[in-house]
Structure formats: C-alpha cells, structure tokens
Scaffold this motif. Structure first.
Motif, mmCIF file in Angstrom:
data_model
loop_
_atom_site.group_PDB
_atom_site.id
_atom_site.type_symbol
_atom_site.label_atom_id
_atom_site.label_comp_id
_atom_site.label_asym_id
_atom_site.label_seq_id
_atom_site.Cartn_x
_atom_site.Cartn_y
_atom_site.Cartn_z
ATOM 1 N N ALA A 47 -31.510 13.176 -6.954
ATOM 2 C CA ALA A 47 -30.862 13.783 -8.131
ATOM 3 C C ALA A 47 -31.810 14.723 -8.872
ATOM 4 C CB ALA A 47 -30.359 12.700 -9.064
ATOM 5 N N TYR B 113 -26.822 16.988 -21.764
ATOM 6 C CA TYR B 113 -26.612 16.832 -20.318
ATOM 7 C C TYR B 113 -26.584 15.351 -19.936
ATOM 8 C CZ TYR B 113 -26.844 17.988 -15.358
ATOM 9 O OH TYR B 113 -26.568 18.122 -14.013
ATOM 10 N N THR C 44 -25.372 8.289 -0.551
ATOM 11 C CA THR C 44 -24.678 9.496 -1.040
ATOM 12 C C THR C 44 -25.573 10.518 -1.755
ATOM 13 O OG1 THR C 44 -24.152 8.297 -3.074
ATOM 14 C CG2 THR C 44 -22.423 8.354 -1.373
#
Ligand SMILES: CC/C=C\C/C=C\C/C=C\CC/C=C/CC(=O)SCCNC(=O)CCNC(=O)[C@H](O)C(C)(C)COP(=O)(O)OP(=O)(O)OC[C@H]1O[C@@H](n2cnc3c(N)ncnc32)[C@H](O)[C@@H]1OP(=O)(O)O
Length: 325
Positions: free
Chosen positions: A129, A315, A125
């Motif tokens: 990143a 984050y 998937t």
C-alpha cells in the motif's frame, strides 16, 4: 608546419580512439581489469549505502531477515532469491518493514550465489500500500528522519542492485508500492489490481527519484500525465502503457514467469550485465548519493507543513470511512 599539424591530429586521434576502446579492450583482455574498470567508473559498491555483513549462511534456505516482516528464501539450484513482504494487512512500508527490506537486499548483494531476486507479497490482494501514512502523519522527529533515510537506502540498494530483479506484483501497488516495483528491472502483475504513483491524490508530491524511477519505465509524456493527476492504472492499462511488462494469471504464474525472465541471464556474462544496468542507472543513483541530506531536509520540511498534515489526515479519514462501509 603541415606535417607537424598532421602529427598532432593523428596523435590526438589515436589517444582518443585508445581512450574510447580502452574499456572494451580491457574487458576482453582481463577479468581483473574489468573489475578495476567498474571501480574506476564508480558504479559498483560505492553507490550502495554501507553494506551490512552477509545476512546468513547460504543453505535453501529460508534466509530469515530477523523480523518476520520480510521473508527471504534462496533456491540453491538456481541462485534465485525470493523476498516476500509480510506486514498485514496491506504491507504499508513503515520503518521496520523498510529496515527488513534493506537488510534482505544488502545481504543478497553480498551473497555470491545470488543470481537474481523476485520481490513479492504474502498478501492475497495487496503487493504494498506504499509508505505507511502513519509514519508521516504527526511524525516524531527522530523516527521520521530514520524512516526517510531508510527509504532512500532501500531505493539505492534495490535500484542499484548488481543482481537482476523482478517484481511479482500479486496485488494493488500504489505509490511507494509502485516505487518498489519500478526499482526492479521487470514487472509481472496479476489481473484486476491497480498500480501507479498517486501522491498528488493525497496532497503530497512524489520526490524527484520517485519520478525518475517511473521515467525509466514509461515515456515522459505518459509519466507527466500520470504523475500530475495521481493516476492509478489497472493491470491491463499498465501493460498497455509499459508500466508493467507482463500479466500473470495468479501469484504462482507470476513467480514462474519471474524465474523464466531471470533464467535468461544464465547465458549473459554477469559482470557485463551488471555494469550495463548500473551504467544505465548511474546518474539517478549518483544524484541520490549526493543529495540524500537535501532530499531528507525537503521531505522533513514538506511533511511538517500544516496543509500537508491536513491532506494526510483527510486521506486517512477516507481510508477508514471506506473500511467502515
Ligand atoms: C515542494 C516539494 C518537493 C518535493 C517533495 C518532497 C517530499 C515529498 C513528501 C512526501 C512524499 C511522500 C511519498 C509518499 C508515497 C506513499 O507511498 S504515500 C501512501 C500512498 N498509499 C495509498 O494511497 C494507498 C492507500 N491504501 C489503499 O488504497 C488501500 O488500502 C489498498 C488498495 C492498498 C488495499 O485496499 P483494502 O484491501 O480494501 O484495504 P483497506 O483500504 O481496507 O486498508 C486496510 C487497513 O490498512 C490501512 N492502510 C491502507 N493503506 C495504508 C497506508 N498506506 N498507510 C497506512 N495505513 C494504510 C487502512 O487504513 C486500513 O486500516 P484500518 O483497518 O481501518 O485500521
């Protein structure tokens, strides 16, 4: 007086024409001259970082790149190499993954049989990143320097590769993941994923060379809007805007389409193709070669800012919170 002026103008014109035609003439006449021309243009090996020696002997080869973080295979028949990022869960680009990629790209550069390269991911998937945030959050001075320098070298090796490259984007591709794909000449993406340079969403700034890579794919206006807002595009949106070139139904389809794209170059003179690519990319490559240290210093001082560290921390917390849900 007039004849003298005419002579001077004629001679100047002739010299100019000869100068302009010289490269074309040379290319037609002599292959070795062609190579010399490339060297003269300073767009071949000098633009790449110091090359590692050939990765390994050529056999189809699973050409292992020492670590298991990067798998390298070569189809002996077609000369097409596949480089697969393999750092679960999300192929975040830490120092070791970047080193693996660099070694693979440099090895292929030295492999005379390499006719093209497909960059993809072993994750079902995620393509990548992007940069591993842990490399930038509370960084150790020596490691973070090596990390950034290696990223610069990966960019130089991939963006400036002499072989044609395709990204088979079989998953999400934010930030540094998008950057890797933008270094390739062609991007094929699987449906229902996201891609983009989202740095501003993390409270950081995409460096100049990230931006220029995006500007090689989409128009300035679109890039400005996307970069300032940190916009992530769906596969369909990315196709519409030109950030990707094709959509594939799944990874196997993406690989098949990548091979098809690369196969067209069998009919093109490899040196003509390579010089055209490197000429087009010359100014960005040259900028990086000349400004590596400046870029490193800017990065180091930027990530050292408390406000940047705070943004990264928030984050990261957001990513973990998402995981916990
Ligand atoms: C004036 C200044 C001028 C110039 C500037 C100069 C310098 C600029 C300075 C800095 C620029 C630096 C540039 C950075 C570019 C980057 O690449 S930053 C990284 C950006 N990446 C992201 O935003 C992606 C974040 N991740 C995601 O969105 C999702 O993880 C993803 C969609 C990829 C996959 O989703 P999913 O499959 O659901 O996985 P999870 O979200 O659950 O993640 C699994 C675990 O992985 C961890 N993780 C995810 N991404 C990263 C990452 N990039 N780095 C480190 N770790 C990551 C996540 O936390 C989970 O971990 P856990 O299992 O909870 O431990």
């Amino acid at each position: 007086m007039l004849p003298t002026m005419m002579f001077v103008i004629d001679t100047a014109g002739l010299v100019l024409r000869l100068f302009l035609l010289l490269p074309i003439y040379r290319i037609k006449v002599n292959f070795l001259d062609f190579v010399r021309y490339a060297k003269m243009m300073n767009i071949t090996r000098q633009l790449r970082p110091s090359l590692a020696k050939a990765l390994m002997p050529t056999a189809m080869r699973a050409m292992s790149a020492d670590s298991k973080l990067v798998e390298l295979t070569m189809n002996e028949k077609t000369g097409i190499a596949t480089v697969t990022m393999n750092r679960p869960p999300v192929n975040s680009l830490n120092l070791e993954l970047l080193q693996g990629l660099l070694k693979a790209f440099e090895g292929l550069e030295d492999d005379r049989k390499c006719r093209g390269m497909i960059l993809t991911s072993s994750s079902p998937t995620v393509f990548s990143a992007g940069l591993d945030i842990m490399e930038m959050y509370k960084p150790k001075p020596d490691r973070v320097k090596e990390f950034w320098t290696t990223l610069q070298d990966v960019w130089l090796a991939l963006y400036g590769s002499s072989f044609p490259t395709v990204a088979a984007i079989n998953g999400h591709s934010p930030a540094g993941g998008c950057l890797l794909s933008l270094c390739c000449e062609y991007r094929i993406m699987c449906p229902n994923y996201s891609i983009g340079l989202n740095e501003t969403k993390l409270g950081i700034v995409a460096p100049k060379w990230f931006m220029s890579s995006m500007l090689g794919a989409i128009p300035y206006r679109e890039a400005e809007l996307a970069l300032t807002s940190g916009r992530m595009f769906s596969t369909d949106e990315a196709l519409k805007i030109g950030l990707i070139d094709e959509v594939a139904s799944d990874k196997a389809d993406a690989i098949a389409k990548s091979e098809k794209f690369l196969s067209q170059f069998a009919k093109i003179h490899p040196i003509a193709r390579k010089l055209t690519k490197l000429n087009l990319r010359h100014s960005a490559l040259e900028w990086m070669q000349e400004n590596k240290e400046l870029d490193l210093n800017i990065f180091i001082s930027f990530v050292g800012q408390p406000i940047v560290q705070k943004s990264l921390e928030k984050y990261l917390e957001g990513l973990k919170a998402k995981q916990a849900k």
